[in-house]
Structure formats: structure tokens, C-alpha cells
Design a protein around this motif. Structure first.
Motif, short mmCIF file in Angstrom:
data_model
loop_
_atom_site.label_atom_id
_atom_site.label_comp_id
_atom_site.label_asym_id
_atom_site.label_seq_id
_atom_site.Cartn_x
_atom_site.Cartn_y
_atom_site.Cartn_z
N LEU A 27 29.98 27.02 49.81
CA LEU A 27 30.07 27.46 51.20
C LEU A 27 30.70 28.84 51.33
O LEU A 27 30.39 29.58 52.26
CB LEU A 27 30.88 26.44 52.02
N MET A 28 31.61 29.16 50.40
CA MET A 28 32.29 30.46 50.45
C MET A 28 31.93 31.29 49.22
O MET A 28 32.79 31.77 48.49
CB MET A 28 33.81 30.26 50.53
N ASN A 29 30.63 31.46 49.00
CA ASN A 29 30.20 32.26 47.86
C ASN A 29 30.39 33.75 48.15
O ASN A 29 30.80 34.14 49.24
CB ASN A 29 28.73 31.95 47.51
N HIS A 30 30.07 34.56 47.15
CA HIS A 30 30.31 36.00 47.25
C HIS A 30 29.58 36.61 48.44
O HIS A 30 30.14 37.45 49.16
CB HIS A 30 29.87 36.68 45.95
N ASN B 161 42.77 41.25 38.30
CA ASN B 161 43.09 40.00 37.62
C ASN B 161 42.00 38.97 37.90
O ASN B 161 41.73 38.62 39.05
CB ASN B 161 44.45 39.47 38.09
N ALA B 162 41.40 38.45 36.85
CA ALA B 162 40.28 37.52 36.99
C ALA B 162 40.68 36.24 37.72
O ALA B 162 39.86 35.64 38.42
CB ALA B 162 39.73 37.17 35.60
N HIS B 163 41.93 35.82 37.56
CA HIS B 163 42.37 34.59 38.21
C HIS B 163 42.48 34.73 39.72
O HIS B 163 42.56 33.73 40.43
CB HIS B 163 43.73 34.16 37.64
N LEU B 164 42.47 35.95 40.20
CA LEU B 164 42.58 36.18 41.64
C LEU B 164 41.25 36.55 42.27
O LEU B 164 41.21 36.96 43.43
CB LEU B 164 43.60 37.30 41.91
N HIS B 165 40.16 36.38 41.51
CA HIS B 165 38.83 36.67 42.05
C HIS B 165 38.28 35.45 42.77
O HIS B 165 37.31 34.83 42.33
CB HIS B 165 37.89 37.12 40.93
N THR B 166 38.93 35.10 43.86
CA THR B 166 38.52 33.96 44.67
C THR B 166 38.37 34.43 46.12
O THR B 166 38.89 35.50 46.49
CB THR B 166 39.56 32.83 44.61
N PRO B 167 37.67 33.65 46.96
CA PRO B 167 37.50 34.07 48.36
C PRO B 167 38.82 34.33 49.08
O PRO B 167 38.92 35.29 49.85
CB PRO B 167 36.74 32.89 48.97
N MET B 168 39.83 33.47 48.87
CA MET B 168 41.10 33.64 49.57
C MET B 168 41.72 35.01 49.26
O MET B 168 42.16 35.73 50.17
CB MET B 168 42.09 32.53 49.19
N TYR B 169 41.75 35.38 48.00
CA TYR B 169 42.35 36.65 47.62
C TYR B 169 41.47 37.83 48.00
O TYR B 169 41.97 38.94 48.22
CB TYR B 169 42.67 36.66 46.12
N PHE B 170 40.16 37.62 48.08
CA PHE B 170 39.28 38.67 48.56
C PHE B 170 39.65 39.04 50.00
O PHE B 170 39.75 40.23 50.34
CB PHE B 170 37.82 38.21 48.51
N PHE B 171 39.87 38.02 50.84
CA PHE B 171 40.26 38.29 52.23
C PHE B 171 41.66 38.89 52.31
O PHE B 171 41.92 39.75 53.16
CB PHE B 171 40.18 37.00 53.05
N ARG C 133 31.33 38.52 51.70
CA ARG C 133 30.97 39.90 52.05
C ARG C 133 30.46 39.97 53.48
O ARG C 133 30.79 40.91 54.23
CB ARG C 133 29.90 40.41 51.08
N PHE C 134 29.66 38.99 53.88
CA PHE C 134 29.11 38.97 55.23
C PHE C 134 30.22 38.85 56.27
O PHE C 134 30.23 39.56 57.28
CB PHE C 134 28.12 37.81 55.37
N LEU C 135 31.17 37.93 56.03
CA LEU C 135 32.28 37.74 56.97
C LEU C 135 33.14 38.99 57.07
O LEU C 135 33.54 39.41 58.17
CB LEU C 135 33.12 36.54 56.54
N ALA C 136 33.45 39.61 55.92
CA ALA C 136 34.29 40.82 55.93
C ALA C 136 33.58 41.96 56.65
O ALA C 136 34.19 42.68 57.46
CB ALA C 136 34.63 41.22 54.50
N THR C 137 32.29 42.13 56.38
CA THR C 137 31.52 43.19 57.04
C THR C 137 31.46 42.95 58.55
O THR C 137 31.59 43.89 59.35
CB THR C 137 30.09 43.24 56.47
N GLY C 138 31.30 41.68 58.94
CA GLY C 138 31.28 41.34 60.36
C GLY C 138 32.59 41.68 61.04
O GLY C 138 32.60 42.16 62.18
N CYS C 139 33.70 41.44 60.35
CA CYS C 139 35.03 41.77 60.91
C CYS C 139 35.16 43.26 61.15
O CYS C 139 35.61 43.70 62.23
CB CYS C 139 36.13 41.28 59.98
N TRP C 140 34.76 44.06 60.16
CA TRP C 140 34.84 45.52 60.31
C TRP C 140 33.91 46.00 61.43
O TRP C 140 34.27 46.89 62.21
CB TRP C 140 34.46 46.20 58.99
N PHE C 141 32.72 45.42 61.52
CA PHE C 141 31.76 45.84 62.53
C PHE C 141 32.26 45.53 63.94
O PHE C 141 32.22 46.39 64.83
CB PHE C 141 30.42 45.15 62.30
#
Length: 320
Positions: A139-142, A56-66, A146-154
């Protein structure tokens, strides 16, 4: 037979015995059925949430990505322990080999550690959204997400690799019975015949850092968020901000509370029965609660779900 031979022989036995969660219950079959239902609810709830967010395009935001990352972690997290527990009950088998035990330990530590840091990233995202709304998408671009999510997994995988590699190299010469339904570090360490006090202290310090750093980020974020909310003139804006933040704080309290009990309280507070109950709480119940917390209280998600149930297409291209 001397002591060294006895240690070697017992260390060479590759299979552990998982005592399991059902042995203490008088209604094991009913409890097994309940956990199976909860497991299926967790899988379906998180999978639907991931599908809705990515389609859903309306949910393509940083909050919903996390949130989608959290759902992915929960799907994997509950799948690491529950299927094995249910299969053992159904098949009447409760053995697990040392490599399988180590892999299970690594995966749940990695996923649990990743979720610690992801919850901190989600708190920072809410801080930027509420305290700096005009610069939010800068401040919370794509790339940043991605960097924050990758850091969490790492960071989670570093925790998993470090604790698993040390735990599984100790000699195990006591009973082969792990008084748990999966290979959790404290339960496995009780089987070691060597002095583990130094390692337990290091593990405690590691867990303090793993919890302290995210908690500091979360606490700081919500301190500034609350200040901003109280300064808002719009009652509707305050209500929306409180709703979003309270959902996140509910997840934080549930997950961190169980972790503090398991890894930071002295051993005098622990019994095998209590440890298993708490573990069921954060390995089984938390993954099923997360999609309910983030979806039932969220108009965007419920709206997207309603469209999907009504047969409307949610597979739209993101126009942003």
C-alpha cells in the motif's frame, strides 16, 4: 493633491519597511545571537537527518522518506525568513522591495501549506503501518510515497500562488511599515487602503479547508490507530506504536496550533507583538524541534547517528 493621486503615489513606492522582531527588545543583540544559534541548529539538525535517512539502507522506508521531506521543508522554511531578519538587524537595514516581499510570501505560504498536507500523509502512513502491517509495503510502495509527497508540494504551491497573487495586487496607500519581521499576509493586508473584507473572508475559508482536510485525515488515522493499539497483545508493540505516534502528534499540535492562531482567530485576539511571537514559534522553533522530536526518540535514527559519529560507513546500498 487628490485622493487618487495620493493612492497611486503610495502604491508606486516599491519598498516596504519591516519593523522587525528586535525593535521591541531591550536586549536586541542577545536575542539576535540566540536566534542565530537556533537557526544554525535547525539547519544542521535537519540536514543531518536528511543525510542519515538517504545514506542508511535501514532508513529507506516510507516513514523516513516522509520525515526527510519534512526536514527538507523545514530547512527551506526557516531559510525564507530568518536570514533576512538577522541581516536587517546586523546591517541596520529593514527595507524589502515589493517583488522580494511577494517572493518571501509565496515561499513561506507554499512551504507551510505543503507541511500541512505532509503531516496528513505521515499520519496515513502510520495508519497503514499499524493497522495493515502485512500489506504495508504494498500500500505504501515507492510510487505511492512519491505521489503523496508530490501532491503535498503541489497543493502548497497552489495555496502560495493564490494568496500571494491576490494580496500583492491590492493598493497599499497607508504607512509602508509592516509590523512584522517578514511579509506575512495578515500583516501586509493591514497596509491596504481598499476594502479587503471579502478577501479576508475568502482567505479564512481557504485556511479552514487547508487545515480541515489534513486534520480530518489525521484524526481518522489516529482513531483507527488507537483502536488497533488497544487490541495489541504485545506490550512492546503498544509502546513502540505509542512512541512513533506521539512524536508525530507533537509536531502536528505545534504546527497547527500556531496556524489556527494566525489565520483563523478573529482580529480582536491579535496584536502585532503577539503575532510576531507566534510567528517566531512556528517559523524558528518548530524547524529546530522537528529533528529533535523524530531523532532523539527514535532508536533507528540514533543508531545510524552513533555509527556515523564512530566513523562507521552509513553509505550502504539499499538491499531491498
Amino acid at each position: 493633491m487628490d485622493n487618487s493621486t495620493w493612492v497611486t503615489n503610495h502604491t508606486g513606492q516599491l519598498d516596504f519597511i519591516l519593523v522587525g522582531f528586535f525593535r521591541q527588545s531591550k536586549h536586541a543583540a542577545l536575542l539576535c545571537a540566540v536566534i542565530l544559534v537556533v537557526f544554525l541548529m535547525a539547519l544542521s539538525g535537519n540536514s543531518i537527518l536528511i543525510l542519515l535517512i538517504h545514506s542508511n539502507a535501514h532508513l529507506h522506508t516510507p516513514m523516513y522518506f516522509f520525515i526527510s521531506q519534512l526536514s527538507l521543508m523545514d530547512v527551506m522554511y526557516i531559510s525564507v525568513t530568518v536570514p533576512k531578519m538577522l541581516m536587517d538587524q546586523v546591517m541596520g537595514m529593514n527595507e524589502i522591495s515589493a517583488p522580494e516581499c511577494g517572493m518571501q510570501m509565496f515561499l513561506y505560504l507554499t512551504l507551510g501549506g505543503s507541511e500541512f498536507f505532509l503531516l496528513a500523509a505521515m499520519a496515513y502512513d502510520r495508519y497503514v503501518a499499524i493497522c495493515h502491517p502485512l500489506h504495508y509495503y504494498i500500500l505504501m510502495n515507492h510510487r505511492v510515497c512519491r505521489f503523496l509527497a508530490t501532491g503535498c508540494w503541489f497543493l502548497g504551491s497552489v495555496d502560495g500562488f493564490m494568496l500571494t497573487s491576490i494580496t500583492m495586487t491590492f493598493p497599499f496607500c497607508r504607512t509602508r511599515e509592516i509590523h512584522h519581521f517578514f511579509c506575512e499576509v495578515p500583516a501586509v493586508m493591514k497596509l491596504s487602503c481598499s476594502d479587503t473584507s471579502v478577501y479576508e473572508t475568502l482567505m479564512y475559508l481557504c485556511c479552514v479547508l487547508m487545515i480541515l482536510i489534513p486534520v480530518t485525515v489525521i484524526s481518522s488515522s489516529y482513531f483507527f490507530i488507537l483502536l488497533t493499539i488497544f487490541r495489541m497483545n504485545s506490550a512492546e508493540g503498544r509502546k513502540k506504536a505509542f512512541t512513533t505516534c506521539s512524536s508525530h502528534m507533537t509536531v502536528v499540535i505545534l504546527f497547527y496550533g500556531a496556524a489556527v492562531y494566525t489565520y483563523m482567530l478573529p482580529s480582536s485576539y491579535h496584536t502585532p507583538e503577539k503575532d510576531m511571537v507566534v510567528s517566531v514559534f512556528y517559523t524558528v522553533l518548530t524547524p529546530v524541534l522537528n529533528p529533535l522530536i523524530y531523532s532523539l526518540r527514535n532508536k533507528d535514527v540514533t543508531g545510524a547517528l552513533r555509527k556515523m559519529l564512530n566513523g562507521e560507513s552509513v553509505f550502504q546500498k539499499n538491499v531491498k
